[in-house]
Scaffold this motif. Structure first.
Motif, PDB file in Angstrom:
ATOM      1  N   ASN B 160      41.764  42.537  36.700  1.00 55.65           N
ATOM      2  CA  ASN B 160      41.223  41.205  36.442  1.00 55.65           C
ATOM      3  C   ASN B 160      41.208  40.862  34.961  1.00 55.65           C
ATOM      4  O   ASN B 160      41.562  39.765  34.552  1.00 55.65           O
ATOM      5  N   ARG B 161      40.779  41.819  34.187  1.00 56.25           N
ATOM      6  CA  ARG B 161      40.629  41.565  32.757  1.00 56.25           C
ATOM      7  C   ARG B 161      41.977  41.287  32.111  1.00 56.25           C
ATOM      8  O   ARG B 161      42.150  40.316  31.376  1.00 56.25           O
ATOM      9  N   ALA B 164      43.504  37.929  33.289  1.00 58.34           N
ATOM     10  CA  ALA B 164      42.908  36.772  32.634  1.00 58.34           C
ATOM     11  C   ALA B 164      43.444  36.669  31.209  1.00 58.34           C
ATOM     12  O   ALA B 164      43.815  35.589  30.737  1.00 58.34           O
ATOM     13  N   THR B 189      34.488  40.342  39.678  1.00 58.42           N
ATOM     14  CA  THR B 189      35.719  39.677  39.239  1.00 58.42           C
ATOM     15  C   THR B 189      35.430  38.618  38.185  1.00 58.42           C
ATOM     16  O   THR B 189      36.189  38.461  37.233  1.00 58.42           O
ATOM     17  N   ARG B 193      37.058  38.749  34.451  1.00 62.24           N
ATOM     18  CA  ARG B 193      37.977  37.685  34.025  1.00 62.24           C
ATOM     19  C   ARG B 193      37.430  36.980  32.785  1.00 62.24           C
ATOM     20  O   ARG B 193      38.186  36.579  31.909  1.00 62.24           O
ATOM     21  N   SER B 243      38.184  30.520  36.628  1.00 66.56           N
ATOM     22  CA  SER B 243      38.342  31.930  36.957  1.00 66.56           C
ATOM     23  C   SER B 243      38.474  32.303  38.427  1.00 66.56           C
ATOM     24  O   SER B 243      38.610  33.481  38.736  1.00 66.56           O
ATOM     25  N   PHE B 271      42.912  30.558  38.754  1.00 70.38           N
ATOM     26  CA  PHE B 271      43.006  31.893  39.326  1.00 70.38           C
ATOM     27  C   PHE B 271      42.962  31.779  40.839  1.00 70.38           C
ATOM     28  O   PHE B 271      42.321  30.889  41.376  1.00 70.38           O
TER      29      PHE B 271
END
Lengths: 332, 332
Positions: B160-161, B164, B189, B193, B243, B271
């Motif tokens: 996720n990180r 993003a 999440t 993000r 996000s 997202f």
DNA sequence: CTGTTAGCGCTTTCAC
DNA sequence: GTGAAAGCGCTAACAG
């Protein structure tokens, strides 16, 4: 290896029968109760429902046959089914039919072998043959949302035809004459809602030209393409009845995209209220289904069959819907 | 009362052992095979999986703990989980946590008592205590989509990180400097993000004023309100990173409603690609999660533990995501 | 109220 | 390749 009732017996010195009785809520001497509870804690004992099911011939599990777990409608109604079942101490064994009749039929056999106590089904097929194995096995069945054309089962749904008919009043009262419909063609609900629409138009003495009758599938794409088609007509309708959530969503997107404004350019009535429409402008007039009531009623009916062993004739419950007022209809 | 293996024995004259062997794919004389198959047809025999489960101590059922079956994301991923499980001959016993940690914890015990062979969980809680009873019972567990802060379990999710962070490049490359974020605050999440967003901004040497950091819940309302808030600022951002699916949906609605146009007035990156965004104008740049791969990988990992009895250390798989190009970003 | 016993439907040794 | 017998963990008579 988890603890069994025998381990409890060892630790407490009591007999299996007493422990079993306690586990099933029977009366036991207070001192024994204490002993048993202590042992259960100590040993992290949890009943083996499989063993219990073998002897009681009850699994406290209900099979759910859902036409497509991918569809947002499924989740919205299953959450209520699940909650209601949990209150009765039942769980859901969910089998996804993936909109495929073959998978659906195979899933019925699967649920039978799993010895579910009952089955709730939102069917893919419109005929009921696929349910026969379960029926023959004596497993109670309740249909949810969608009925079948050729078979009698308990069924909880809304009155789709009447609801659609009723929805049309909003448009007719505001003097719309040129009204189009976008509806799915194969599914039970789509057919019924289409019929309700046509009933209303006929009763109002209004004609519905072929090009105002857009039949498609239960999908966003259908709504999107359908609305584009309608807006491309030389003689546009002044209003459109959209027969379900996906179609409504798609149709709204088409309107937005083409730069039309509702209700100025086109009036709208939709079906299947969902949160998203509450924050959309204009707020669309929407038929709202009582999802919670539907889920609960279906569970109630099933539980009655399961626990009372009720063998009454099947009943079909058609719940009333509610019109959520919006500002998507222009007075003509 | 359904037919049992004993009825088959009566009709064929064979022993239980032989019939059982046949049922489990063992070698049997061709003539006996014929006899057994005939009897099975005749008597509509279906294996009683409960009885089988009691002796094998395997139920061929996987428990699914889902944070909220009502959420559209759940259905989208569970359909793949279900399909993968079905290929292995497993079914899903789904327990809806209703976004409630207490229900979630109770459901774990329920699944244990049902003797599921494994559990796939999209958790509500961010800590792992609630899973301990299952772990202690030796039931394999795989986390899906969301990890836990304090416990080691097999986990299949996206990065996720990083995703993003990567998504931000699209905006940064097009020279955006004033970029806002709308993210959920409590969920795994959402936090990740948000962090990825902040990483990217820091690396780019850009400041993110507090009012550009909108933290809320994983909901349409959050996106809607968040975007309204941003658009009401005197010094508006030129771009917004949304996000997740619900937030993106809500934000888009706010933009439409206020009459803003993307990308002219505001650039967007979102997202959780979902079909709805494919027919929306503008097409929003979207991070797409490999839902099918996630579902399948989770099942693979679980099956490995279940069938191999593998006791290797837990692994966390972070799958790559993909940017779906759109036309929602203006070159600055 | 408690204990003994049988057995739910199946798989699984182990002889044959 | 087949059969007899034991037993999975629990409940359900029945007797005490």
């Amino acid at each position: 290896m988890p603890a069994t009732i025998r381990d409890i017996k060892k630790q407490t010195g009591l007999s299996l029968a007493t422990i079993s009785k306690y586990l099933n809520g029977g009366n036991v001497l207070p001192e024994n109760k204490v002993k048993i509870e202590a042992a259960i804690k100590d040993l992290h004992y949890e009943v083996n429902e499989i063993a219990r099911g073998l002897v009681t011939n009850k699994t406290r599990t209900v099979g759910i046959l859902v036409y497509s777990i991918e569809s947002p409608f499924s989740g919205l109604i299953l959450t209520h089914v699940g909650t209601a079942l949990r209150k009765h101490g039942y769980g859901m064994l969910i089998a996804d039919s993936c909109n495929d009749e073959e998978i659906e039929a195979a899933n019925v056999k699967y649920l039978i072998s799993k010895k579910v106590d009952g089955i709730i089904v939102i069917p893919v097929a419109s005929k009921g043959d696929f349910l026969l194995p379960a029926k023959n096995a004596g497993i109670p069945i309740v249909l949810l949302d969608r009925s079948l054309t050729d078979a009698q089962y308990d069924c909880v749904r809304i009155d789709n035809r009447k609801s659609a008919n009723y929805a049309m009043k909003e448009l007719l009262n505001k003097n719309h004459k040129k009204i189009a419909v976008i509806a799915s063609e194969k599914e039970y609900t789509g057919r019924e809602r289409y019929n309700g629409f046509m009933d209303a138009m006929r009763d109002a003495g209004l004609d519905v030209p072929k090009e105002y009758q857009v039949r498609g599938t239960h999908s966003i794409a259908s709504g999107y393409n359908g609305m584009k088609q309608l807006l491309a007509l030389k003689d546009k309708p002044t209003a459109v009845f959209m027969s379900n959530y996906e179609i409504t969503l798609g149709a709204m997107l088409a309107i937005n995209e083409l730069g039309y404004k509702s209700p100025d350019d086109i009036s709208l009535v939709g079906f299947d209220d969902q949160i998203i429409f509450h924050i959309l402008k204009p707020q669309v007039y929407m038929i709202e289904q009582p999802l919670q009531e539907m889920g609960e009623k279906a569970v109630d009916m099933l539980m009655k069959r399961v626990t009372d062993g009720s063998l009454d004739n099947p009943v079909e419950i058609a719940l009333a819907t509610r019109m959520v007022q919006g500002n998507s209809i222009k007075e003509m």
